[in-house]
Design a protein around this motif. Structure first.
Motif, mmCIF file in Angstrom:
data_model
loop_
_atom_site.group_PDB
_atom_site.id
_atom_site.type_symbol
_atom_site.label_atom_id
_atom_site.label_comp_id
_atom_site.label_asym_id
_atom_site.label_seq_id
_atom_site.Cartn_x
_atom_site.Cartn_y
_atom_site.Cartn_z
ATOM 1 N N VAL A 178 0.856 -1.187 0.000
ATOM 2 C CA VAL A 178 0.000 0.000 0.000
ATOM 3 C C VAL A 178 0.888 1.231 0.000
ATOM 4 N N ALA A 179 0.865 1.958 -1.111
ATOM 5 C CA ALA A 179 1.645 3.189 -1.225
ATOM 6 C C ALA A 179 0.826 4.352 -0.691
ATOM 7 N N TYR A 180 1.490 5.287 -0.010
ATOM 8 C CA TYR A 180 0.766 6.433 0.549
ATOM 9 C C TYR A 180 1.496 7.726 0.217
ATOM 10 N N LEU A 181 0.694 8.763 0.017
ATOM 11 C CA LEU A 181 1.186 10.061 -0.424
ATOM 12 C C LEU A 181 0.508 11.153 0.375
ATOM 13 N N VAL A 182 1.283 12.064 0.943
ATOM 14 C CA VAL A 182 0.702 13.209 1.640
ATOM 15 C C VAL A 182 0.976 14.462 0.813
ATOM 16 N N THR A 183 0.031 15.385 0.849
ATOM 17 C CA THR A 183 0.159 16.611 0.059
ATOM 18 C C THR A 183 -0.048 17.827 0.950
ATOM 19 N N GLY A 184 0.500 18.942 0.521
ATOM 20 C CA GLY A 184 0.294 20.200 1.236
ATOM 21 C C GLY A 184 1.588 20.970 1.387
ATOM 22 N N GLY A 225 3.768 18.491 -1.795
ATOM 23 C CA GLY A 225 3.268 19.857 -1.798
ATOM 24 C C GLY A 225 1.938 19.967 -2.516
ATOM 25 N N ASP A 226 1.751 21.058 -3.223
ATOM 26 C CA ASP A 226 0.458 21.343 -3.866
ATOM 27 C C ASP A 226 0.560 21.386 -5.390
ATOM 28 N N ARG A 227 1.372 20.529 -5.968
ATOM 29 C CA ARG A 227 1.545 20.513 -7.425
ATOM 30 C C ARG A 227 0.875 19.294 -8.020
ATOM 31 N N PRO A 228 -0.211 19.466 -8.802
ATOM 32 C CA PRO A 228 -0.935 18.330 -9.376
ATOM 33 C C PRO A 228 -0.037 17.399 -10.179
ATOM 34 N N GLU A 229 0.906 17.964 -10.933
ATOM 35 C CA GLU A 229 1.763 17.117 -11.751
ATOM 36 C C GLU A 229 2.648 16.216 -10.897
ATOM 37 N N ASP A 230 3.030 16.691 -9.708
ATOM 38 C CA ASP A 230 3.826 15.860 -8.816
ATOM 39 C C ASP A 230 2.990 14.742 -8.198
ATOM 40 N N VAL A 231 1.716 15.036 -7.940
ATOM 41 C CA VAL A 231 0.800 14.004 -7.448
ATOM 42 C C VAL A 231 0.682 12.887 -8.472
ATOM 43 N N VAL A 232 0.438 13.264 -9.713
ATOM 44 C CA VAL A 232 0.295 12.266 -10.774
ATOM 45 C C VAL A 232 1.571 11.449 -10.920
ATOM 46 N N VAL A 235 1.894 8.868 -8.067
ATOM 47 C CA VAL A 235 0.974 7.736 -8.212
ATOM 48 C C VAL A 235 1.441 6.819 -9.336
ATOM 49 N N VAL A 236 1.930 7.395 -10.429
ATOM 50 C CA VAL A 236 2.448 6.572 -11.534
ATOM 51 C C VAL A 236 3.636 5.740 -11.054
ATOM 52 N N ARG A 237 4.498 6.331 -10.225
ATOM 53 C CA ARG A 237 5.628 5.571 -9.678
ATOM 54 C C ARG A 237 5.135 4.398 -8.847
ATOM 55 N N ALA A 238 4.097 4.625 -8.073
ATOM 56 C CA ALA A 238 3.543 3.548 -7.252
ATOM 57 C C ALA A 238 2.987 2.433 -8.118
ATOM 58 N N PRO A 259 -4.483 19.733 -5.129
ATOM 59 C CA PRO A 259 -3.693 19.118 -6.186
ATOM 60 C C PRO A 259 -4.069 17.673 -6.481
ATOM 61 N N VAL A 260 -4.546 16.936 -5.492
ATOM 62 C CA VAL A 260 -4.914 15.539 -5.737
ATOM 63 C C VAL A 260 -6.099 15.471 -6.689
ATOM 64 N N LYS A 261 -7.108 16.282 -6.394
ATOM 65 C CA LYS A 261 -8.278 16.308 -7.273
ATOM 66 C C LYS A 261 -7.907 16.811 -8.667
ATOM 67 N N ALA A 262 -7.109 17.882 -8.728
ATOM 68 C CA ALA A 262 -6.730 18.449 -10.023
ATOM 69 C C ALA A 262 -5.898 17.471 -10.842
ATOM 70 N N GLY A 263 -5.045 16.692 -10.174
ATOM 71 C CA GLY A 263 -4.177 15.780 -10.896
ATOM 72 C C GLY A 263 -4.813 14.446 -11.235
ATOM 73 N N LEU A 264 -5.619 13.900 -10.321
ATOM 74 C CA LEU A 264 -6.108 12.530 -10.507
ATOM 75 C C LEU A 264 -7.496 12.429 -11.108
ATOM 76 N N ALA A 265 -8.301 13.486 -11.031
ATOM 77 C CA ALA A 265 -9.622 13.430 -11.667
ATOM 78 C C ALA A 265 -9.506 13.147 -13.163
#
Length: 398
Positions: A178-184, A225-232, A235-238, A259-265
């Motif tokens: 289970v991979a986990y990611l925190v943002t902010g 942090g708050d960068r949608p592209e970094d979120v994506v 997750v791709v790495r995971a 950023p999670v919503k902006a990147g993953l939606a």
């Protein structure tokens, strides 16, 4: 707004157990049995004695008394691992040790403390009913009998049962990754220095520990942090690393910097409101075929959502049962949010439960969460809990 029960059903529909693996018994402690374990032989595999003494024929000692003991000739000896190949005939006995096979002809055992032994002879002063102190072949288990049920977390006693059944390797579930990611942008690792507007990150510490406590293999994707592209990208790495599930925290609501919503939606994750407090804004879907669960960022909301949604998903993947929520009486009154199921951190006492803090179920009360023993669930239709009301309670599982 989706109910908590509906959302849980959707979460569980996304996950599946990883492929099981076979391990030797020495490596199976703490694993979960993926298949039923069945006896390969009868247990015990032969009739044997449960006492040190003498194997005799019950008919030979049926008339024995203190005043008129029966004398029997000792014809042989049966020891554990060294059975006697002879036969106990009329008027005979065989010395026998605990666990030793019953010799042919004998049908009962007289303990050694109840006989008088002389050279080559034993005196029995009381009857011994047939089958006395004899462990019968297969009385514990017969070939094919269930010994350990699938879904059992394997402890020493389960491994011993498997070993006694002739099983040397077990099929066990693989701990889900289970991979986990925190943002902010506001998050700072504990031990650092806080700038204005920043807070220490507790979610990464909590998720790593909680996932491990649930029996998963945690994979830390870090904080982006708050960068949608970094979120994506995280997750791709995971996905590429073979994660079985991805959990994110924060950035899943309707704010200007989510950023999670902006990147993953756009990648296939649906964001919605769940009728639960705390934990309303959430997301759920697949990215690259891997389930993704997006949680709010407030620490209590993360803890609640792990207990209510992520924990059950991990248990489904591990093949272990869900711990029950039990009815308990409220010892104090408290208010509930209208239209949402409330999940309240509580202190559990012998006679009932009470809120763990004066702040109730506030999603930001990270430090106060340590005062709680578990959670109480209050139905969405309730706007308050009165003293004496019954609520569903469970101790923390992570």
């Amino acid at each position: 707004m989706r109910s908590a029960a509906e959302h849980l059903a959707q979460v569980l529909a996304l996950v599946a157990p990883p492929e099981p693996r076979v391990v030797p018994l020495a490596e199976a402690l703490g694993e979960v049995a993926a298949l039923d374990v069945r006896a390969t032989v009868a247990l015990p595999p032969f009739d044997n004695s449960s006492m040190d003494g003498y194997a005799v024929r019950a008919a030979d000692v049926a008339v024995a008394t203190e005043s008129a003991p029966v004398g029997l000739a000792v014809a042989g000896e049966s020891a554990a691992g060294h059975p006697w190949s002879g036969t106990v005939g009329p008027g005979q006995a065989a010395r026998i040790m605990t666990g030793a096979p019953m010799p042919a002809g004998a049908d009962t055992v007289v303990p050694q403390e109840r006989v008088a032994a002389t050279a080559g002879t034993v005196l029995v002063d009381a009857p011994a009913p047939e089958g006395q102190f004899v462990r019968r072949q297969g009385e514990d288990a017969r070939p094919g009998d269930l010994v350990v049920r699938a879904g059992t977390m394997l402890g020493p006693r389960h491994l011993a049962a498997a070993a006694s059944s002739g099983v040397d390797r077990l099929m066990v579930t693989r701990a889900p990754r289970v991979a986990y990611l925190v943002t902010g942008d506001e998050l700072v690792a504990p031990g650092g220095s806080l700038a204005p507007g920043q807070i220490f990150d507790s979610n990464a510490v909590y998720l790593g520990a909680a996932l491990r406590a649930l029996g998963a293999e945690p994979v830390d994707l870090g904080s982006v942090g708050d960068r949608p592209e970094d979120v994506v990208a995280a997750v791709v790495r995971a996905v590429e690393a073979g994660a079985d599930l991805v959990v994110t925290t924060g950035g899943a609501s309707v704010g200007a910097h989510d950023p999670v919503k902006a990147g993953l939606a756009p990648a296939g994750v649906t964001f919605l409101d769940v009728a639960i407090q705390p934990g309303k804004p959430q997301g759920l879907g697949r990215v690259g075929g891997i389930p993704v669960v997006c949680l709010p960022g407030n620490p209590v909301a993360v803890a609640v959502c792990v207990e209510v949604f992520v924990g059950p998903a991990v248990r489904v993947m591990r093949g272990v049962p869900e711990p029950a929520w039990e009815p308990r009486r409220a010892l104090e009154a408290w208010r509930c949010p209208p239209g949402r199921e409330q999940v309240m951190p509580v202190v559990i006492a012998a006679d009932g439960v009470r809120p763990a803090t004066a702040g109730g179920s506030g999603s930001h009360l990270a430090a106060s969460l340590a005062a709680a023993d578990g959670l109480a669930r209050v139905r969405a239709e309730a706007d308050e809990v009165a003293v004496g009301d019954i609520v569903a309670v469970r101790r923390f599982t992570a």
